[in-house]
Motif scaffolding. Sequence first.
Motif, PDB file in Angstrom:
ATOM      1  N   GLU A   1      38.890  32.095 -23.452  1.00  0.00           N
ATOM      2  CA  GLU A   1      37.696  31.293 -23.681  1.00  0.00           C
ATOM      3  C   GLU A   1      36.899  31.197 -22.386  1.00  0.00           C
ATOM      4  O   GLU A   1      37.480  31.172 -21.298  1.00  0.00           O
ATOM      5  N   SER A   2      35.591  31.173 -22.518  1.00  0.00           N
ATOM      6  CA  SER A   2      34.787  31.042 -21.311  1.00  0.00           C
ATOM      7  C   SER A   2      33.624  30.095 -21.544  1.00  0.00           C
ATOM      8  O   SER A   2      33.147  29.931 -22.662  1.00  0.00           O
ATOM      9  N   ARG A   3      33.200  29.438 -20.488  1.00  0.00           N
ATOM     10  CA  ARG A   3      32.038  28.553 -20.540  1.00  0.00           C
ATOM     11  C   ARG A   3      31.216  28.835 -19.296  1.00  0.00           C
ATOM     12  O   ARG A   3      31.767  29.095 -18.231  1.00  0.00           O
ATOM     13  N   THR A   4      29.914  28.747 -19.444  1.00  0.00           N
ATOM     14  CA  THR A   4      29.049  28.942 -18.287  1.00  0.00           C
ATOM     15  C   THR A   4      28.502  27.600 -17.831  1.00  0.00           C
ATOM     16  O   THR A   4      27.969  26.847 -18.634  1.00  0.00           O
ATOM     17  N   PHE A   5      28.673  27.313 -16.557  1.00  0.00           N
ATOM     18  CA  PHE A   5      28.058  26.126 -15.976  1.00  0.00           C
ATOM     19  C   PHE A   5      26.718  26.562 -15.404  1.00  0.00           C
ATOM     20  O   PHE A   5      26.660  27.443 -14.549  1.00  0.00           O
ATOM     21  N   VAL A   6      25.658  25.958 -15.901  1.00  0.00           N
ATOM     22  CA  VAL A   6      24.316  26.410 -15.549  1.00  0.00           C
ATOM     23  C   VAL A   6      23.686  25.491 -14.507  1.00  0.00           C
ATOM     24  O   VAL A   6      23.652  24.267 -14.690  1.00  0.00           O
ATOM     25  N   ASP A   7      23.184  26.093 -13.427  1.00  0.00           N
ATOM     26  CA  ASP A   7      22.446  25.354 -12.394  1.00  0.00           C
ATOM     27  C   ASP A   7      23.158  24.103 -11.913  1.00  0.00           C
ATOM     28  O   ASP A   7      22.562  23.023 -11.856  1.00  0.00           O
ATOM     29  N   VAL A   8      24.414  24.258 -11.575  1.00  0.00           N
ATOM     30  CA  VAL A   8      25.172  23.129 -11.043  1.00  0.00           C
ATOM     31  C   VAL A   8      25.152  23.228  -9.520  1.00  0.00           C
ATOM     32  O   VAL A   8      24.952  24.302  -8.966  1.00  0.00           O
ATOM     33  N   PRO A   9      25.322  22.085  -8.824  1.00  0.00           N
ATOM     34  CA  PRO A   9      25.314  22.156  -7.357  1.00  0.00           C
ATOM     35  C   PRO A   9      26.479  23.005  -6.848  1.00  0.00           C
ATOM     36  O   PRO A   9      27.598  22.876  -7.352  1.00  0.00           O
ATOM     37  N   SER A  10      26.198  23.862  -5.866  1.00  0.00           N
ATOM     38  CA  SER A  10      27.269  24.672  -5.294  1.00  0.00           C
ATOM     39  C   SER A  10      28.101  23.837  -4.329  1.00  0.00           C
ATOM     40  O   SER A  10      29.205  24.212  -3.969  1.00  0.00           O
ATOM     41  N   TYR A  11      27.522  22.719  -3.908  1.00  0.00           N
ATOM     42  CA  TYR A  11      28.224  21.800  -3.014  1.00  0.00           C
ATOM     43  C   TYR A  11      27.864  20.396  -3.455  1.00  0.00           C
ATOM     44  O   TYR A  11      26.703  20.143  -3.789  1.00  0.00           O
TER      45      TYR A  11
END
Lengths: 308, 260
Positions: free
Chosen positions: B95-105
């Motif tokens: 299973e996979s989910r994409t986290f979109v435009d989340v802070p890299s830090y």
Amino acid sequence: MEIYLPIADLPVNIFVVFAMGLSVGFISGMFGIGGGFLMTPLLIFIGVSPAVAVATVSSHIAASSFSGALLYWRRRALDLALAIMLLAGGLVGTALGVWLFTFLRDIGQLNLVIALSYVILLGSVGAVMVTESVRAMVRLQRGASVDVRRPGPHNLLHGLPIKVRFKESRLYVSVIPVWVIGATIGFIGAILGIGGGFILVPLLIYLLRVPTNVVIGTSMVLTLVTMATATVLHATTNQLVDAVLALILMVGGVIGAQFGAQAGQEMRSERLRLLLGLLVSLVGLRFAIDLFVMPGELYSFRLLEGGR
Amino acid sequence: MNRILSIVWAMILFAATAPAAIAAEGLVVSLSTQRVLINSVFTGAEIVLFGAVTRDGTTPERRFGYDVVAVVSGPRESLLTLRKDRLVGIWVNVESRTFVDVPSYLAVLANRPFDQIAKPDLLRRLKVGFDNTILTQRIGPDYADVVREDPFRQAFLRLQSERGLYLEEPTGVTFLSPTLFRATIPIPAESPVGSYSVEVMLFADGAMITRTTSAFEILKVGFERFVVTAAHDYGLLYGLATVAMALMTGWFASVIFRRD
């Protein structure tokens, strides 16, 4: 001493990386294999992302196989004609492999295929090499004459047409099996991101009956060309080759490869085959464990875009 | 030395921008540096945040003192998160989910536990803490943040925390005096380059009084920058140069080690 890698985006200890290059270089020089199947997991282990690891390792392998190839060239333990014929088949195989790679990635099962292929390939190649070399050593113990060349009744491959004489290998065989072997290596290499030396060496020894000492030099020429091509392709398509990491690995790798090649020349060939067989089996086992044992962390992630 | 300079800098800033006659408190912050430079010896850094609460005679007395929350977030990125499961005996990504435009830090620093500073719904509105940070996932055609207990969300936070890129530090802010505070923002070596925003919120009596923002930048310089530029803008040349380097190294070794 820590050094920051510009493409891999992390600091590494320069001596650790150098030592890794040295030891993998030694093994690759000794057995005439690229060592990508050892180096890539090592780099991932120290924190380099898999994509950067695969791309960078190709340039490291190009360096150590070039230095090894030069050594074998001077000793005339290298069959250039055979290498060129293998490469001709290899190009076709690579193209097919790249196509399948893209297809598998699109349907989302690339990683599984890679892991399974590693287990099956490394496991079977390793097992065959170990049993064969142990048998040869037992025969030697009994004092029986060991005839590695095994003349007399040739196998089926020798009945095929378009025969060519390979002087250095003292062979007179059809080019069809040579092309097929080359294509197979190119195909596997493109999918698994490896030079394929560890598969090529046994294929040349057992199928074509090329003398062991010539096999290693020849395999290095093949590895050199495919890995140099792979480096350029990786650099142009996804900009993931870390030149700084590559340089540290290379310097260690070429030094290791020189000592390895010397050690390999001095060792009895069946013992060499046994060691390589054991090594290949161990790495195969390692991949099998990853597949069958429940991982400590079920989740993983990789960067899609943005940020860096 | 740097820290002393920063204190001085904070004081100057404080003096220059202190409002003349406003009843409510003001907030002045300063960072020890605006630019983190990545060179070949970079192994991470620390940025010190200094802040001062400005008051005048008309400002009401705060019996329980002030609370400060600082939220540092790095450039946005999208990540694919994969989950493994057992399938006919072998462990594969199922299973996979994409986290979109989340802070890299993401660093959330405060002087005491968040729930002691303000009520949960205020914290949620102000997006204080991991639980209240919006982490948009793409699930099929939909984009949404999910419940806090979502295993993908928890795994994402866990993995980012292990890399040191996400941290929640309820004791990360220290008050030096009732109105002067400082916080240390750790920058691990793997922090992505780009611009980082620092949002500082001042609380008193469970309410947010004021907030201010600041920013810093992480960038590669010198040789590191040269390599990255070369790799991105001149890929073919870069690749050929790397191969040439490999051949040179290989040839060099075979000359040095030549025995015959």
